[in-house]
Write an enzyme that holds these catalytic residues in place. Structure first.
Site, PDB file in Angstrom:
ATOM      1  N   ASP A 301     -29.246  58.369  60.411  1.00 45.95           N
ATOM      2  CA  ASP A 301     -29.573  58.241  61.829  1.00 45.95           C
ATOM      3  C   ASP A 301     -30.563  59.365  62.144  1.00 45.95           C
ATOM      4  OD1 ASP A 301     -29.789  57.383  64.380  1.00 45.95           O
ATOM      5  OD2 ASP A 301     -27.654  57.305  64.796  1.00 45.95           O
TER       6      ASP A 301
HETATM    7  C1  BGC Z   1     -29.653  56.130  67.310  1.00 45.18           C
HETATM    8  C2  BGC Z   1     -29.816  54.932  66.398  1.00 45.18           C
HETATM    9  C3  BGC Z   1     -31.237  54.434  66.473  1.00 45.18           C
HETATM   10  C4  BGC Z   1     -32.168  55.561  66.092  1.00 45.18           C
HETATM   11  C5  BGC Z   1     -33.633  55.167  66.095  1.00 45.18           C
HETATM   12  C6  BGC Z   1     -30.707  57.175  67.035  1.00 45.18           C
HETATM   13  O1  BGC Z   1     -30.690  58.222  67.938  1.00 45.18           O
HETATM   14  O2  BGC Z   1     -28.357  56.647  67.168  1.00 45.18           O
HETATM   15  O3  BGC Z   1     -28.909  53.928  66.743  1.00 45.18           O
HETATM   16  O4  BGC Z   1     -31.411  53.325  65.647  1.00 45.18           O
HETATM   17  O5  BGC Z   1     -31.998  56.630  66.999  1.00 45.18           O
HETATM   18  O6  BGC Z   1     -34.096  54.964  67.359  1.00 45.18           O
END
Ligand code: BGC
Length: 768
Positions: A301
Site C-alpha cells: 500500500d
Molecule cells: C490506499 C489504497 C490505494 C492506494 C493508492 C492508499 O492510501 O490505502 O487503498 O489503492 O492508496 O491510491
C-alpha cells in the site's frame, strides 16, 4: 491517500534510484478458468526469462518501483521530473495519473528511450466507476446482485482501459465490524460469504476473460489483511485477531478473489498480531502463495514498505526492503523504499538475487499478460477513448445500480411510494443534500481526479434536479431548499429548510454524511447523524408531527434513534453516484420497488459496536433487556436498530417454513433446503431470500447464524416461488481450534427468511 499524496511524495527521494517496475502474475495458472490466459502464460515465461537475464540490478529495482502521477504531482509530467525518472529506469509503474496525453508521452519514453524499452503499467483506484460514477461499493453490496456488480466493474474497466489505465486497485474485500472506520464504504459489509461472492464478481468484471484485451484491467484484492479490524475503528491502527478468526472472517473474500484469478494483491497498512502486513511472511508466503497456490504480484500500500520502519519493525530502508521482499511482497508503491534500500540489502546479503528476480518476474509477467510488450499503446487510443467514456448506456446501469442499492428501513402507513391521489399535495425537499452543489456529496473520496479538467463533475444529478420535475409532473407542488452547511451557525444553515418544511404537507429530508466524510483517513468517533441534523429534523418536522421521508446519504451504518421513533419513512440511499436524483425518483415514486438489503448491521448506538449478526452465543445469552447475569447492557438492548440482511419493499412477502429433503446427510451428499415465498401484496417486487445455518454442537463455539446462500427473486402480486439452497459438507466446515478446516458430525439448524433476524428454522444431522 489523495490529499496527503503530495506531501508524501516530497518525502520520497525521487531522484535516487533506478527503475521500471511492476508486473504481475497470474493466478490464471491456478484459477483454471481463463484458458486464453493459460496459453499466454506459457508463451510468456521464456520471454520473461530472456528479458530478466538482460536486466541490471538497478533496472530490476526500477521495475519494482511505482510512483504517483498527476493526482499527486500536478499535470506537467516534464516539470515533475517524472519523465527523467522513467528515462533513467527508476520507475516501472505509475499510479493515479489522469492526463491522457501525458500517459502517451510517458509510455513513449519508457518504451523508446530506455535501454530495455520495458513499458509502464498504469494503476488507478477505480473504486466505484471510473468516469461514470456508480454507488459506493458498500451500497452496491446492498443490491445482493453479484451479476449486476460484475456488469458495473465491466463498465468501469472499459472506461478506465480506454483512458490508458491497466490496473485497478480494487476490489477492496476487507470485512469490518466497525462503522467508525471510514473505509467501510469501499467494501461489501460484514459477512464473509456475501463478501466472497461479491469479491469474485468484481474480479470477473474488471478482468473479463482476457487480460490482454484492451477493455480489461488487472484487479487487485486489498488490503491483505485485517485492515477492517483496526482497533477502535481508527484508521491505520493496530489489528490483533486470532488466526481462527482471520481464517473464518477475514480471509474468505481474499481467497475468493484469488480463486477468481485476481492478478494482484495489495498489502495492508496495519500490523496484524504484531507484524506489519507488508512484511507478514505467514500471510503472503505461507497462506497466499503457499496454501492458495496463487501466482500473482503483491504491491505494497502507499509507502507501507517504508512504514514498517515507523512501526518500529525495521531499522532503515535496507532492512525494510529485505523484510518486505522476504515476506513475498513485490512492488513498492509510492514510498521509494526499494530505491533507497534494496541495493544495500543485496550487497549485504539480506536479499538474494533469486528473491529479487522472483519479484521482478511477477512484474514482467503482468506486463506481458496485459499485452503491453506486444503493443504498449493499445490502451492509449484517443478515438476509442472518445467513443467509450460516458456512454449513455453506462448511465442506465448507474441508475439501475443506485436504485437497487437503496434500502427501505421503515415505511409506516405506506407513506411511500408517493401517491399523487393521496392527501399530501405540497412537498418540501429540504436538508443539506437536497440540492448540494458539492458534487462529491453524492459520491465519495474515491472519485479521484473528479474536478480536474479530465473529469466532469456537472454529471451529478442531485435529488432536487430529478425529483422536482418528476413530482410536479405527477401533480405535486414542490419546494426545494438546500441547507448550506458552510453557514455560520446551524440556525442560519437550516432556517429556510425549516420554514419550507413547515409550509409543506410532506417533507423529504435529505440528510446524512458528505461524500468526503468517508474513505481513507476518514474514521469518526461518533456515528450519529452529523452536523446538528437530528435537531434540524425535530424542528423541521414539528417533532415528528409532519409526514416525513428521511433520505439518508451515508457511507457506513449511522445511528438515528430519534428518527427511528418519529419519522414514518426512512430510505438508506448511501452515496449513489451520478444518478442519485434519478434513482430517487424511481424509488420514491414507486417506478422501482425497493429491494436492497443491508450488507451490514445498523446498531442502535455506537456503544454496541462491534455488533454483527454472525456472533458467538456467549455462555449467558440475553433474552430481554434487564435480565440480570446475562450478556447485555443496563441501558440498551443488545439487538441492533436494523439487522444484517434487512430491507423492506412496497409489497409484502410471506415465507413458508423451510423444508429439508433429508433429515441426515453423509459426507459427499447434498442437502436441499427449500422455502416457498409468496408475494402477498398488490404490486410486483423483488426479495432476497436468505439461508443461514448454525452448527449446534461443534468442537469449538460456532456463530449463532452464518449466511450460506441467498437468491434474489422477482414475484408478481400473488405469485409464489420455491427457492432451493444446496448445502454440502464443505458448507458446514469451519476452521477449528487446531486450525484445520472440517465439519463436525451432529445437529445443525438451518434458517430461511428475508433478513438475519426474521427467520424460520428446521434441523438436520451431519453423519460422518
Ligand atoms: C490506499 C489504497 C490505494 C492506494 C493508492 C492508499 O492510501 O490505502 O487503498 O489503492 O492508496 O491510491
Amino acid at each position: 491517500m489523495l490529499l496527503s499524496g503530495k506531501a508524501r511524495l516530497r518525502t520520497v527521494d525521487f531522484g535516487l534510484s533506478t527503475s521500471h517496475f511492476a508486473l504481475l502474475t497470474l493466478l490464471l495458472i491456478s484459477a483454471g478458468s481463463l484458458s486464453a490466459q493459460k496459453t499466454s502464460v506459457q508463451n510468456i515465461e521464456p520471454r520473461v526469462e530472456a528479458l530478466l537475464a538482460r536486466m541490471t540490478v538497478d533496472e530490476k529495482i526500477g521495475q519494482l518501483t511505482q510512483m504517483p502521477g498527476d493526482i499527486s504531482t500536478g499535470t506537467d509530467v516534464a516539470k515533475d521530473d517524472l519523465l527523467n525518472q522513467i528515462r533513467s529506469g527508476k520507475i516501472g509503474s505509475i499510479l493515479s495519473h489522469t492526463n491522457f496525453q501525458n500517459k502517451i508521452t510517458m509510455q513513449r519514453v519508457a518504451t523508446r528511450e530506455t535501454r530495455l524499452g520495458i513499458p509502464i503499467i498504469f494503476g488507478f483506484d477505480v473504486i466505484h466507476g471510473y468516469k461514470t460514477i456508480f454507488p459506493i461499493p458498500l451500497a452496491q453490496a446492498a443490491s445482493w446482485e453479484p451479476d449486476m456488480i460484475e456488469r458495473i466493474e465491466r463498465i468501469a474497466a472499459e472506461e478506465a482501459a480506454a483512458d490508458g489505465q491497466h490496473w485497478t486497485f480494487a476490489p477492496m474485500v476487507d470485512i469490518s465490524h466497525d462503522p467508525r472506520w471510514g473505509r467501510n464504504m469501499e467494501a461489501a459489509g460484514e459477512d464473509p460469504y456475501l463478501g466472497s461472492r461479491i469479491a469474485a464478481a468484481r474480479v470477473r468484471g474488471f478482468q473479463g476473460n482476457d487480460l490482454s484485451a484492451n477493455n480489461t484491467l488487472a484487479a487487485c484484492a486489498k488490503h491483505f489483511a485485517g485492515y477492517g479490524f483496526v482497533e477502535a475503528g481508527r484508521e491505520y491502527n493496530t489489528v490483533d485477531v486470532s488466526e481462527q478468526r482471520l481464517r473464518e472472517l477475514i480471509l474468505p473474500p481474499f481467497q475468493a478473489a484469488a480463486d477468481a484469478g485476481s492478478a494482484t494483491f495489495m498489502n495492508a497498512f496495519n500490523t496484524i498480531n504484531g507484524t506489519p502486513a507488508s512484511m507478514h511472511k505467514h500471510l503472503v508466503t505461507d497462506i497466499l502463495r503457499g496454501e492458495w497456490t496463487w501466482k500473482g504480484l503483491v504491491v505494497s500500500d502507499w509507502n507501507s514498505f517504508g512504514e514498517v520502519i515507523i512501526h518500529g519493525a525495521a531499522a532503515d530502508e535496507e532492512e525494510a526492503s529485505a523484510k518486505c521482499i522476504g515476506a513475498g511482497s513485490d512492488m513498492d508503491m509510492a514510498g521509494g523504499t526499494f530505491l533507497k534500500g534494496m541495493k544495500k540489502a543485496l550487497d549485504n546479503g539480506k536479499v538474494t538475487n533469486a528473491q529479487l528476480d522472483e519479484a521482478v518476474r511477477r512484474v514482467l509477467r503482468l506486463k506481458y499478460m496485459l499485452g503491453l510488450f506486444d503493443d504498449p499503446f493499445k490502451y492509449l487510443d484517443a478515438r476509442r477513448r472518445e467513443a467509450t467514456l460516458f456512454k449513455p448506456e453506462f448511465r442506465q446501469t448507474a441508475r439501475e445500480a443506485a436504485a437497487k442499492s437503496m434500502v427501505l428501513l421503515k415505511n409506516d402507513g405506506g407513506l411511500l411510494p408517493l401517491n399523487p391521489s393521496g392527501p399530501f399535495k405540497k412537498i418540501a425537499i429540504v436538508g443539506p443534500y437536497a440540492d448540494s452543489r458539492s458534487h462529491k456529496d453524492y459520491m465519495s473520496f474515491w472519485t479521484l481526479g473528479i474536478g480536474t479538467p479530465n473529469y466532469d463533475s456537472t454529471q451529478v444529478i442531485t435529488p432536487a434536479m430529478a425529483l422536482k420535475p418528476a413530482l410536479e409532473a405527477l401533480g405535486f407542488e414542490v419546494t426545494v431548499v438546500q441547507s448550506d452547511l458552510s453557514a455560520a451557525s446551524d440556525e442560519a444553515a437550516y432556517s429556510l429548510s425549516i420554514q419550507a418544511a413547515r409550509e409543506a404537507d410532506l417533507v423529504i429530508a435529505c440528510v446524512g454524511e458528505r461524500g468526503l466524510d468517508c474513505g481513507e483517513s476518514r474514521s469518526v468517533s461518533d456515528i450519529n447523524l452529523p452536523r446538528g441534523q437530528e435537531r434540524f429534523l425535530r424542528i423541521a418536522t414539528s417533532n415528528g408531527a409532519k409526514p416525513t421521508v428521511m433520505v439518508l446519504f451515508n457511507s457506513r451504518p449511522l445511528t438515528f434513534a430519534w428518527a427511528n421513533e418519529n419519522i414514518e419513512s426512512i430510505l438508506v440511499a448511501w452515496q449513489p453516484g451520478y444518478e442519485t436524483g434519478n434513482a430517487l425518483v424511481d424509488i420514491l415514486t414507486g417506478k422501482v420497488n425497493p429491494g436492497g438489503k443491508l450488507p451490514v448491521t445498523f446498531p442502535r448506538s455506537l456503544g454496541q459496536v462491534p455488533l454483527y449478526y454472525n456472533a458467538l452465543n456467549t455462555g449467558r445469552p440475553q433474552e430481554r433487556q434487564g435480565q440480570m447475569w446475562t450478556s447485555g447492557y443496563l441501558d440498551s438492548p443488545t439487538t441492533p436498530a436494523y439487522p444484517f440482511g434487512f430491507g423492506m419493499s412496497y409489497t409484502t412477502f410471506a415465507y413458508d417454513a423451510p423444508k429439508v429433503n433429508k433429515s441426515k446427510i453423509k459426507a459427499g451428499e447434498t442437502l436441499e433446503v427449500s422455502v416457498t415465498v409468496t408475494n402477498t401484496g398488490k404490486i410486483a417486487g423483488s426479495e432476497t431470500v436468505q439461508c443461514y445455518i448454525r452448527d449446534l454442537v461443534a468442537d469449538i463455539a460456532r456463530p449463532v447464524k452464518e449466511l450460506k446462500g441467498f437468491e434474489k427473486i422477482n414475484l408478481a402480486p400473488g405469485e409464489k416461488r420455491t427457492v432451493v439452497f444446496k448445502l454440502t459438507e464443505n458448507d458446514l466446515a469451519y476452521w477449528n481450534g487446531d486450525l484445520t478446516r472440517k465439519a463436525d458430525s451432529g445437529k445443525f439448524k438451518v434458517f430461511t427468511g428475508g433478513n438475519s433476524r426474521d427467520v424460520q428454522e428446521t434441523e438436520f444431522l451431519l453423519e460422518k
